[in-house]
Design a protein around this motif. Structure first.
Motif, PDB file in Angstrom:
ATOM      1  N   UNK A  56       0.830  -1.200   0.000  1.00  0.00           N
ATOM      2  CA  UNK A  56       0.000   0.000   0.000  1.00  0.00           C
ATOM      3  C   UNK A  56       0.865   1.252   0.000  1.00  0.00           C
ATOM      4  N   UNK A  57       1.937   1.217   0.777  1.00  0.00           N
ATOM      5  CA  UNK A  57       2.812   2.386   0.899  1.00  0.00           C
ATOM      6  C   UNK A  57       3.448   2.777  -0.432  1.00  0.00           C
ATOM      7  N   UNK A  58       3.629   1.812  -1.339  1.00  0.00           N
ATOM      8  CA  UNK A  58       4.253   2.112  -2.624  1.00  0.00           C
ATOM      9  C   UNK A  58       3.375   3.008  -3.494  1.00  0.00           C
ATOM     10  N   UNK A  59       2.085   3.066  -3.198  1.00  0.00           N
ATOM     11  CA  UNK A  59       1.160   3.865  -3.999  1.00  0.00           C
ATOM     12  C   UNK A  59       1.036   5.292  -3.486  1.00  0.00           C
ATOM     13  N   UNK A  60       1.522   5.549  -2.270  1.00  0.00           N
ATOM     14  CA  UNK A  60       1.225   6.808  -1.593  1.00  0.00           C
ATOM     15  C   UNK A  60       1.744   8.039  -2.325  1.00  0.00           C
ATOM     16  N   UNK A  61       2.912   7.944  -2.927  1.00  0.00           N
ATOM     17  CA  UNK A  61       3.481   9.128  -3.577  1.00  0.00           C
ATOM     18  C   UNK A  61       2.885   9.398  -4.952  1.00  0.00           C
ATOM     19  N   UNK A  62       1.987   8.521  -5.407  1.00  0.00           N
ATOM     20  CA  UNK A  62       1.406   8.667  -6.738  1.00  0.00           C
ATOM     21  C   UNK A  62      -0.066   9.070  -6.714  1.00  0.00           C
ATOM     22  N   UNK A  63      -0.717   8.951  -5.551  1.00  0.00           N
ATOM     23  CA  UNK A  63      -2.149   9.243  -5.460  1.00  0.00           C
ATOM     24  C   UNK A  63      -2.409  10.204  -4.299  1.00  0.00           C
ATOM     25  N   UNK A  64      -3.417  11.036  -4.463  1.00  0.00           N
ATOM     26  CA  UNK A  64      -3.765  11.983  -3.406  1.00  0.00           C
ATOM     27  C   UNK A  64      -4.185  11.257  -2.137  1.00  0.00           C
ATOM     28  N   UNK A  65      -4.892  10.131  -2.307  1.00  0.00           N
ATOM     29  CA  UNK A  65      -5.369   9.361  -1.164  1.00  0.00           C
ATOM     30  C   UNK A  65      -5.267   7.877  -1.487  1.00  0.00           C
ATOM     31  N   UNK A  66      -4.821   7.094  -0.506  1.00  0.00           N
ATOM     32  CA  UNK A  66      -4.707   5.647  -0.658  1.00  0.00           C
ATOM     33  C   UNK A  66      -5.384   4.992   0.542  1.00  0.00           C
ATOM     34  N   UNK A  67      -6.195   3.982   0.272  1.00  0.00           N
ATOM     35  CA  UNK A  67      -6.875   3.246   1.337  1.00  0.00           C
ATOM     36  C   UNK A  67      -6.471   1.773   1.254  1.00  0.00           C
ATOM     37  N   UNK A  68      -5.984   1.240   2.360  1.00  0.00           N
ATOM     38  CA  UNK A  68      -5.684  -0.182   2.452  1.00  0.00           C
ATOM     39  C   UNK A  68      -6.798  -0.906   3.180  1.00  0.00           C
ATOM     40  N   UNK A  69      -7.283  -1.994   2.603  1.00  0.00           N
ATOM     41  CA  UNK A  69      -8.374  -2.776   3.188  1.00  0.00           C
ATOM     42  C   UNK A  69      -7.895  -4.194   3.494  1.00  0.00           C
ATOM     43  N   UNK A  70      -8.276  -4.714   4.644  1.00  0.00           N
ATOM     44  CA  UNK A  70      -7.985  -6.110   4.956  1.00  0.00           C
ATOM     45  C   UNK A  70      -9.064  -6.627   5.900  1.00  0.00           C
ATOM     46  N   UNK A  71      -9.372  -7.911   5.784  1.00  0.00           N
ATOM     47  CA  UNK A  71     -10.410  -8.519   6.616  1.00  0.00           C
ATOM     48  C   UNK A  71      -9.924  -8.729   8.047  1.00  0.00           C
ATOM     49  N   UNK A  72      -8.596  -8.728   8.248  1.00  0.00           N
ATOM     50  CA  UNK A  72      -8.010  -9.060   9.543  1.00  0.00           C
ATOM     51  C   UNK A  72      -7.765  -7.815  10.400  1.00  0.00           C
ATOM     52  N   UNK A  73      -8.371  -7.743  11.594  1.00  0.00           N
ATOM     53  CA  UNK A  73      -8.070  -6.623  12.494  1.00  0.00           C
ATOM     54  C   UNK A  73      -6.596  -6.563  12.881  1.00  0.00           C
ATOM     55  N   UNK A  74      -5.958  -7.727  13.032  1.00  0.00           N
ATOM     56  CA  UNK A  74      -4.542  -7.749  13.410  1.00  0.00           C
ATOM     57  C   UNK A  74      -3.673  -7.157  12.311  1.00  0.00           C
ATOM     58  N   UNK A  75      -3.966  -7.489  11.057  1.00  0.00           N
ATOM     59  CA  UNK A  75      -3.192  -6.919   9.953  1.00  0.00           C
ATOM     60  C   UNK A  75      -3.385  -5.401   9.894  1.00  0.00           C
TER      61      UNK A  75
END
Length: 275
Positions: A56-75
């Protein structure tokens, strides 16, 4: 149905430490496709099955906003602890019910997680949330890796890894099948968009210690299945491969560095402009 794995805190921490996201080169190939098919503005990217957020972090410098989604609360917890980019947020969510409005997302990615999803439902959701000319990218990699070490037979080292992975396959979940790359290729063929590409053999080279290599392979879904079914067998398999690798290389330390070649595959697709 979707399959849920890597949800415990220990697995999430291990995933952060020992799994690697696609290389900068692969991400750039994705961005080149987005530029060719869509162009700017690059407002919102969504990374589904983000794990601890390294990809997810690799996309941050290319987009105004980045959202990471995962089913796991621990992740998600690990991702929130590790994230440093101010334009990234993380949310718990299943892949088959993306929490975004219709035609609101510029890019949807999934990095080595798509094979765990309910794939048809996920692709339907991707189509719903993508903007016209929005893009999808699905990355995966082969578990078998090639090892190169000075003055040592690369074929022998790689064969040891291949045999280790073959032993793990007996515990593979039927949902994935014997070759998970086929699931990605089937998805590529099923996507009705005219603007799409399939890349099957992209090599990424890294230098790693033997210790890091083994810890990385212990994060594989196949290994986690063996560990769950028969912990003693899992321990025997890892001890055996460690001893064989060090013996062939003529070394006594798992901190010895070798070149690791990983084979990635990926698909990219662009949603057509709606009339």
């Amino acid at each position: 149905m979707a399959y849920r794995h890597f949800e415990g805190k220990e697995q999430a921490s291990s995933y952060w430490k020992h799994r690697f996201p696609p290389s900068d080169h692969l991400i750039q190939q994705l961005l080149d496709f987005v530029e060719k098919q869509k162009g700017g503005p690059y407002e919102l990217a969504v990374d589904v099955g983000c794990g601890p957020g390294r990809g997810t972090a690799l996309l941050a410098k290319h987009f105004a906003s980045v959202v990471g989604l995962d089913v796991s609360p621990a992740q998600i917890e690990v991702a929130l602890q590790r994230s440093k980019e101010p334009n990234i947020t993380f949310r718990q969510s299943v892949a088959e019910e993306l929490p975004f409005a219709d035609s609101s997302v510029d890019l949807v990615t999934s990095m080595s997680a798509f094979h765990w999803f309910d794939r048809q439902r996920f692709l339907q959701e991707v189509h719903r949330v993508l903007k016209p000319r929005g893009c999808l990218a699905l990355f995966g990699f082969h578990n078998d890796i090639e090892l190169n070490y000075s003055n040592c037979c690369s074929h022998t080292l790689s064969q040891i890894i291949k045999e280790f992975c073959a032993a793990l396959k007996a515990h593979r979940i039927a949902h994935i099948g014997p070759y998970h790359m086929n699931l990605y290729k089937e998805a590529y063929e099923s996507i009705p968009y005219p603007g799409k590409e399939w890349h099957e053999h992209v090599l990424v080279k890294r230098t790693m210690t033997l210790f890091k290599i083994m810890r990385m392979m212990e994060t594989y879904g196949d290994y986690q299945a063996v560990l769950s079914d028969d912990p003693q067998k899992a321990t025997r398999l890892t001890q055996d491969v460690k001893q064989r690798l060090m013996s062939v290389m003529g070394v006594t330390s798992m901190e010895t560095e070798v070149e690791v070649v990983t084979t990635y595959f990926y698909l990219v697709a662009c949603k057509p402009q709606e009339v």
